[in-house]
Scaffold this active site. Structure first.
Site, short mmCIF file in Angstrom:
data_model
loop_
_atom_site.label_atom_id
_atom_site.label_comp_id
_atom_site.label_asym_id
_atom_site.label_seq_id
_atom_site.Cartn_x
_atom_site.Cartn_y
_atom_site.Cartn_z
N TYR A 105 48.54 33.12 36.43
CA TYR A 105 48.03 33.07 37.81
C TYR A 105 46.63 33.66 37.96
O TYR A 105 46.12 33.74 39.06
CB TYR A 105 49.01 33.71 38.80
CG TYR A 105 49.39 35.15 38.58
CD1 TYR A 105 48.52 36.18 38.92
CD2 TYR A 105 50.63 35.48 38.07
CE1 TYR A 105 48.88 37.49 38.74
CE2 TYR A 105 51.01 36.81 37.88
CZ TYR A 105 50.13 37.81 38.21
OH TYR A 105 50.49 39.12 38.03
N LYS A 106 46.04 34.07 36.84
CA LYS A 106 44.67 34.58 36.89
C LYS A 106 43.72 33.44 36.50
O LYS A 106 43.52 32.50 37.27
CB LYS A 106 44.54 35.80 35.98
CG LYS A 106 45.44 36.96 36.42
CD LYS A 106 45.35 38.12 35.44
CE LYS A 106 46.32 39.24 35.81
NZ LYS A 106 45.94 39.95 37.06
N ARG B 247 35.39 45.42 40.74
CA ARG B 247 35.58 44.37 39.72
C ARG B 247 35.09 43.04 40.26
O ARG B 247 35.39 42.65 41.39
CB ARG B 247 37.06 44.19 39.38
CG ARG B 247 37.73 45.37 38.75
CD ARG B 247 39.04 44.95 38.09
NE ARG B 247 39.96 44.22 38.97
CZ ARG B 247 41.14 43.77 38.61
NH1 ARG B 247 41.57 43.94 37.35
NH2 ARG B 247 41.93 43.15 39.47
N ASP C 240 48.76 41.33 24.76
CA ASP C 240 48.87 40.86 26.14
C ASP C 240 47.56 40.14 26.47
O ASP C 240 46.48 40.75 26.44
CB ASP C 240 49.10 42.06 27.08
CG ASP C 240 49.21 41.64 28.54
OD1 ASP C 240 48.81 40.51 28.88
OD2 ASP C 240 49.69 42.47 29.35
N PHE D 135 47.09 48.06 30.99
CA PHE D 135 47.66 47.78 32.32
C PHE D 135 49.01 48.48 32.39
O PHE D 135 49.86 48.32 31.50
CB PHE D 135 47.79 46.28 32.57
CG PHE D 135 48.15 45.99 33.99
CD1 PHE D 135 47.23 46.17 35.01
CD2 PHE D 135 49.42 45.55 34.33
CE1 PHE D 135 47.56 45.93 36.33
CE2 PHE D 135 49.77 45.31 35.65
CZ PHE D 135 48.83 45.49 36.65
#
Lengths: 419, 419
Positions: free
Chosen positions: A231-232, A380, A206, A134
């Site tokens: 928050y995922k 996705r 990560d 990312f």
């Protein structure tokens, strides 16, 4: 899946047997939506609305400044860290919920480089990571490297196969995202950490797409530092503060440049010299956004009604089913599976390429199937076992099939910001 | 005050004439409380409860990932920055609301040192600040200095009089907090910035106790960078994200190590190399805590019903009245005024020492007069003209007088955490 699931009734039967099915009521999802984007922004726990009201009206509005003590605001990063810890194989006192993933990675990387700057590894100057990581992880490593007292560099590898060779005598740190945000590929954390250590490097992970998505055991992997997102898959709310893991073995020497007053041994003594507090507290920096932080707890509570083994079992059933149904029901359309079929290498999302991926995703969203899009061509679909049903998977694939069969998407549609 | 105000009726008369009196209804304060701690945590705007509900229920719960676009989540740091800008003399596109004050100071200091690292000032290695500065500012400067590629140092001066001499040929940056958190002393921003520039240094200002408290004109002062807090006088909510000001003159060369994806020119292109966006956006780093961030707007809206000249006029009347009443009504008690009497040198708080300051403050709080305490011996009283009345001042002083006259405080009380 041993036998292919071929009808919606089969999916409903799976839902009837699903031990996690009852947890869907702990979330408030809008009608008419199949939400397959929990890998980007988790759905809202029902409890979050009342909790937000309580923090704003009572804790802030009525109790005011006293809430730093009485509502536990000041201790919240560590209290939430302890609740999150079991989801990633961490121990109490090793996790703090604070700041952003980017900033926590900066702290962890800085600390790792500092640890390596002594002894036999003192000459090492390279942070090894993947080009497909990312981007913010790479950017933060670049920013740190560029500014440090000695010249560090970031080395980008193009595939996991290149990692062993990149772990040369200059490699100080191997920094990887455990589950790739585009492809859903899951690294072998224990094996790569072992390779890093064997080569004299430290391993920084990560967990943005792992925490709450796949079982993680940081201690079993002997990892050095980790950061992640709430928050995922943890459903903490938009942009909710991130987390950082510093294992006990490294806490005494955990040293980073973002030395703010929340990391001080005596923050209210107002001493003019910085002295880091013992333990995970030294990963803290400035005053935290309390309302957003408090909502993280509503997401974590739901995980306490289950465990990551159950979540993983359903996740694999959901992603297997989705892959199987897309490949069978949408056969003949130019869809390419990007996500590994091998369970051990798969996160909790499935990515397919399509030459008009952006337009197809826009059509799906217009019909209530919410996934997202990443360049180039990747659609996705995130699967969150706490609130996604097998019937959802069936229905999503049927809508995808209908869109593709009828070419019902607009390839000329302007591309907006897709998050 | 030209004539001393001697009765509660006089205070009520001042309230009747107060052009800001109507704004108190925009806040929700608990009954029976005189809140004189808005310098630590601002009171809750009434609008904040509904706004929190809307962000959580609709923007997050219903609109989900779409809200990054439709609710303007992604642009919020800059949109709020533009609303805040007029309060500190900044221009549109120069302020972002993001991260914490500590982190924003780190960015600003790093950028200032980078600017100074070229040309005639390249050899300078000192950050000059005050020993009495808010500690996190010193800690962040220490952290940055300790980690940078060349050896920097932080030089602490013990009084404002020492600043000119400290601005020697090694001074790269003068870093000051405009209004002191303990004493309420207000620096002459324009004059000290001028001295810094004359000496070849840049001036970085912390406006934590200034924004919304006193008029600030960053451009008139020709300041270089500034940071500040939204949860004190701006009433943004507990730990709400802070702000950073980067004037147009420095934006093109604004460079700091915290280079996260929100500061990238094309964050969704997911390029593996960092390229900063033009403008204030390059001060951003990671994903922001949206719920806390959104509430900042409720505080800023209230300022748009007035202006900082009106706020300042009432602030000085309130603090003059408080000083006058305490000194007359509590005469004979060992109270020492710490805050300057001179208007130009005073912020919007008044601090008094008392040998048993902690115990007296605890007694005040128990009776509904909420101020706070800072070592050593300092009782702080913050005056926020948007919701504090002249009658509040009278009543607070009468309660203080009663506590002192009757020795009604417990000097043996255990000291808890006081924020």
């Amino acid at each position: 899946m041993t036998a292919p699931t071929t009808t919606r009734a089969d999916c409903l039967a799976l839902d009837a047997l699903d031990p996690l099915a009852g947890l869907r009521t702990r979330f408030d999802l809008p009608d008419g939506v199949i939400y397959l984007d929990g890998n980007s922004l988790g759905a809202r726990p029902r409890a979050a609305l009342a909790r937000a009201g309580d923090v704003v009206a009572r804790e802030w509005g009525t109790d005011l400044i006293k809430s730093w003590n009485t509502a536990g605001w000041f201790d919240m990063p560590k209290r939430l860290g302890d609740r999150l810890a079991p989801l990633v194989g961490a121990r109490p006192g090793e996790v703090a919920v604070t700041d952003t993933t980017s900033l926590n990675l900066f702290k962890a990387l800085a600390a790792a480089l500092r640890l390596q700057s002594e002894g036999a590894t003192a000459g090492r100057r390279t942070i090894v990571t993947e080009r497909s990581n990312f981007p913010t992880d790479i950017y933060m490593a670049e920013g740190l490297s560029r500014w440090l007292e000695r010249g560090y560099r970031v080395r980008l590898v193009d595939s996991v196969e290149e990692i062993p060779a990149a772990l040369d005598l200059d490699a100080a740190v191997l920094m990887l995202t455990h589950v790739n945000y585009r492809t859903g590929y899951q690294h072998d954390m224990a094996e790569l950490t072992r390779l890093a250590h064997e080569a004299g490097a430290l391993a920084v992970w990560d967990l943005a797409h792992s925490a709450g998505a796949v079982p993680v055991d940081l201690h079993a992997a002997d990892a050095d530092f980790a950061v992640g997102c709430t928050y995922k898959y943890l459903n903490g709310g938009p942009g909710a503060p991130a987390f950082i893991w510093v294992p006990q073995k490294h806490q005494a020497r955990f040293d980073h440049p973002l030395s703010g007053w929340w990391g001080h041994a005596s923050p209210f003594a107002m001493a003019p010299a910085f002295a880091p507090v013992a333990g995970i507290g030294r990963a803290l920096c400035g005053t935290q956004p309390i309302v957003s932080l408090a909502l993280v707890e509503c997401g974590l509570e739901i995980f306490e009604a289950t465990d990551m083994e159950a979540v993983r079992a359903k996740s694999l059933l959901l992603t297997d089913l989705f892959i199987d149904l897309v490949e069978r029901r949408c056969a003949g359309h130019p869809l390419g599976l990007v996500t590994p079929r091998e369970h051990a290498r798969r996160g909790s999302q499935v990515s397919f390429t399509h030459p008009h991926g952006y337009a197809v995703m826009a059509a799906l969203i217009a019909r209530g199937v919410i996934g997202d899009y990443r360049e180039p061509e990747i659609m996705r679909f995130g699967f969150t076992p706490l609130y996604t049903s097998f019937a959802d998977v069936w229905d999503a694939v049927e809508i995808l099939k209908d869109i593709l069969d009828r070419n019902d998407y607009d390839v000329s549609a302007a591309r907006g910001l897709v998050t």
